[in-house]
Design an enzyme around this catalytic site. Structure first.
Site, PDB file in Angstrom:
ATOM      1  N   TYR A  56      45.982  22.710  66.431  1.00 45.44           N
ATOM      2  CA  TYR A  56      44.917  22.877  65.459  1.00 45.44           C
ATOM      3  C   TYR A  56      45.188  22.497  64.020  1.00 45.44           C
ATOM      4  CZ  TYR A  56      46.684  27.646  64.354  1.00 45.44           C
ATOM      5  OH  TYR A  56      47.420  28.729  63.988  1.00 45.44           O
ATOM      6  N   ASP A  92      38.417  29.010  72.247  1.00 43.57           N
ATOM      7  CA  ASP A  92      38.980  28.855  70.907  1.00 43.57           C
ATOM      8  C   ASP A  92      40.332  28.162  71.027  1.00 43.57           C
ATOM      9  OD1 ASP A  92      39.176  28.999  68.181  1.00 43.57           O
ATOM     10  OD2 ASP A  92      39.060  31.178  68.059  1.00 43.57           O
ATOM     11  N   ASP A  93      40.846  27.668  69.876  1.00 44.44           N
ATOM     12  CA  ASP A  93      42.124  26.969  69.983  1.00 44.44           C
ATOM     13  C   ASP A  93      43.296  27.920  70.202  1.00 44.44           C
ATOM     14  OD1 ASP A  93      42.389  27.873  67.323  1.00 44.44           O
ATOM     15  OD2 ASP A  93      41.394  26.057  66.627  1.00 44.44           O
ATOM     16  N   ASN A 125      56.686  20.878  52.703  1.00 48.57           N
ATOM     17  CA  ASN A 125      55.896  21.541  53.729  1.00 48.57           C
ATOM     18  C   ASN A 125      56.887  22.098  54.730  1.00 48.57           C
ATOM     19  OD1 ASN A 125      54.130  20.221  56.605  1.00 48.57           O
ATOM     20  ND2 ASN A 125      54.032  22.269  55.785  1.00 48.57           N
ATOM     21  N   GLY A 126      56.830  23.407  54.985  1.00 46.21           N
ATOM     22  CA  GLY A 126      57.746  23.984  55.957  1.00 46.21           C
ATOM     23  C   GLY A 126      58.300  25.303  55.489  1.00 46.21           C
ATOM     24  N   CYS A 145      51.359  23.446  54.552  1.00 47.18           N
ATOM     25  CA  CYS A 145      51.121  22.711  53.316  1.00 47.18           C
ATOM     26  C   CYS A 145      50.934  21.242  53.625  1.00 47.18           C
ATOM     27  CB  CYS A 145      52.307  22.836  52.371  1.00 47.18           C
ATOM     28  SG  CYS A 145      52.639  24.526  51.836  1.00 47.18           S
ATOM     29  N   GLY A 186      46.058  23.335  53.455  1.00 46.85           N
ATOM     30  CA  GLY A 186      46.335  24.387  52.492  1.00 46.85           C
ATOM     31  C   GLY A 186      45.269  24.448  51.429  1.00 46.85           C
TER      32      GLY A 186
END
Ligand code: NAG
Ligand code: NAG
Length: 479
Positions: free
Chosen positions: A260, A339-340, A105-106, A2, A31
């Site tokens: 990323y 790719d990451d 966020n978390g 988020c 998000g």
């Protein structure tokens, strides 16, 4: 994952909403499921607009102009605990005490325990599956305990200090107390990011908190700093107070932000995301060279275009277009796709298939992140263990599973060093998905098994296209 932001303007007749709205646009990559803004206007009245969807779909001009007031908070959500259909969009609100709105966020690792506490002991009703609602109610309950008609800064610090003892997990939070001010705090391990900055105006300083520095830079804020792990900041119309309330000897910012999640123009815990990515790519290039050894027969290196949940179909088209355009380059050649990360492996598998259809002879696959073998419990939405392609498989088996001739993973030590070298003061990062070391110390077999039973489903990664391809590796090979 988020994104969160909070703003308080010096000029009380100005509107916080336009900047909050812009901040959410800048955090959209964190998000895309829901977005919301709550502002506080005259007489402490709260105004809110939130809903499911992208920022551009949730807010229109009419609604934005209705969000009056010189302070507010905002949120963009990708669901972690709880699913988007049954979980309300943030910010969340409780009317008692004082009228508090909250966004975070978390993810918490002791949510079940908190749920019981809030129900049986604090007698607070929890209406959703969201961790944020739990966090908000723990905070509200702690403030309630003061029994005061109006709180002061000391009371808020005490409430957050207590909260640090009650909750576990990775979290960065912003809150607003109606007619009073904004508050921000970050978990004691510093797992999730939060920055603060200020902007000089004729009326004094505006202050803003946000998940990423790119927000503050874009909105003209300066003196941008990280909120410290375990630190709380309270900003009112006439004061800013900050205090570290919980000290941990295990600071461990999430390494995935650098791999990323974060935008590459952000600086997190003193580390430029862009520079960290360059350096990861260089380390991966060395790893590729080392692991190919004498067999080095790579003709062309291609970064995999970023996957995006919203644009899943678009992505396939884009990947196909990009690969088609390169078909000539591919035909009869040995290709290294980069790719990451490799999570479930389904996207990698499709892309490898496409490369083969485009005529590639051999297809190697390199991942900027080491093999992901364990779930993330600190707010990054990843599938459970059994859905991870690398869980219980070695590199050779992963290669077989996704149809590659060889899979080359970044070495964990190299990954950590690629980030850490830009701020050696950080000794550790949260790397639990690779090494099963969970810094909060409460994630055991039983917990992981319970995640699996929870049958969390949905997409693995919520992010928009950001240029997180391993730029450094690409550069190293195509010089
Ligand atoms: C904005 O959205 C609201 C709520 O969905 C709607 O009632 C209103 O007509 C919209 N205004 C404009 C200008 O689109
Ligand atoms: C977040 O935590 C809750 C319980 O604490 C758990 O049920 C949920 O699966 C977690 N989410 C993730 C993504 O780990």
């Amino acid at each position: 994952m988020c994104g969160i932001s909070a703003l308080i303007l010096a000029d009380q007749s100005a509107a916080a909403c336009p900047d909050l709205h812009e901040s959410l646009g800048l955090l959209q990559h964190r998000g895309q499921d829901a977005a919301g803004i709550v502002t506080s206007g005259p007489k402490g009245r709260l105004f809110q607009c939130k809903g499911n969807g992208m920022v551009r779909d949730v807010f229109n001009e009419t609604q934005l102009s209705g969000l009056i007031g010189s302070l507010g908070i905002g949120h963009v959500r990708y669901p972690t605990a709880g699913s988007s259909s049954i979980t309300e969009a943030q910010p969340f609100y409780v009317n008692s005490p004082y009228g508090i709105v909250f966004a975070h966020n978390g993810n918490l690792t002791n949510a079940d325990e908190l749920r019981v506490f809030l129900d049986k002991i604090a007698h607070r009703h929890i209406n959703t599956d969201s961790d944020s609602e739990l966090l908000l109610n723990v905070l509200a309950n702690n403030l309630q305990k003061t029994g005061k008609f109006r709180v002061n800064q000391e009371d808020i610090f005490t409430a957050i200090k207590d909260l640090y003892r009650q909750i576990r997990g990775g979290y960065a939070c912003v809150a607003m107390i109606a007619g009073y001010g904004i508050v921000g705090f970050r978990d004691p391990h510093g797992i999730r990011p939060l920055v603060i900055g200020r902007r000089k105006t004729v009326a004094g300083y505006d202050y803003m908190l946000a998940s990423e520095s790119v927000v503050l830079d874009s909105l003209g804020f300066t003196d941008v700093e990280d909120v410290k792990p375990g630190e709380a900041i309270i900003i009112t119309q006439d004061s800013l107070l900050r205090r570290v309330l919980a000290v941990s000897d295990r600071i461990a910012p999430c390494i995935f932000e650098y791999v990323y999640f974060a935008r590459q123009d952000s600086i997190m815990d003193g580390i430029s995301v862009y520079k960290a990515r360059l350096s990861m790519g260089e380390a991966l290039a060395d790893q590729v060279t080392k692991s190919m050894g004498n067999e080095m027969d790579i003709d062309v290196v291609i970064p995999v275009p970023d996957t995006s949940r919203v644009a899943a179909i678009q992505l396939r088209k884009n990947v196909r277009r990009k690969l088609n355009a390169m078909a000539l380059e591919f035909s009869g050649k040995n290709v290294l796709l980069v790719d990451d990360s490799i999570v479930r492996g389904t996207t990698s598998k499709e892309i490898i298939q496409m490369a083969r259809e485009a005529g590639a002879k051999k297809v190697y696959f390199a991942s900027c992140a080491p093999a992901i073998r364990y779930p993330n419990v600190y707010g990054i939405d990843m599938p459970t263990r059994t859905e991870l392609v690398a869980h219980g498989r070695d590199d050779q088996q992963v290669a077989e599973e996704i149809g590659a001739d060889k899979v080359i993973y970044q070495d964990l030590h190299d990954l950590v060093e690629s980030v850490r070298k830009f701020n050696p003061a950080i000794e550790k990062f949260d790397t639990s998905v690779f090494d099963k070391y969970y810094v909060t110390g409460d994630v055991d077999e039983e917990y992981m098994a319970s995640l699996e039973q929870g049958g969390r489903s949905g997409d693995s990664r919520g992010r928009l296209s950001i240029d997180s391809d391993c730029v450094g590796l690409y550069n190293s090979f195509n010089r």
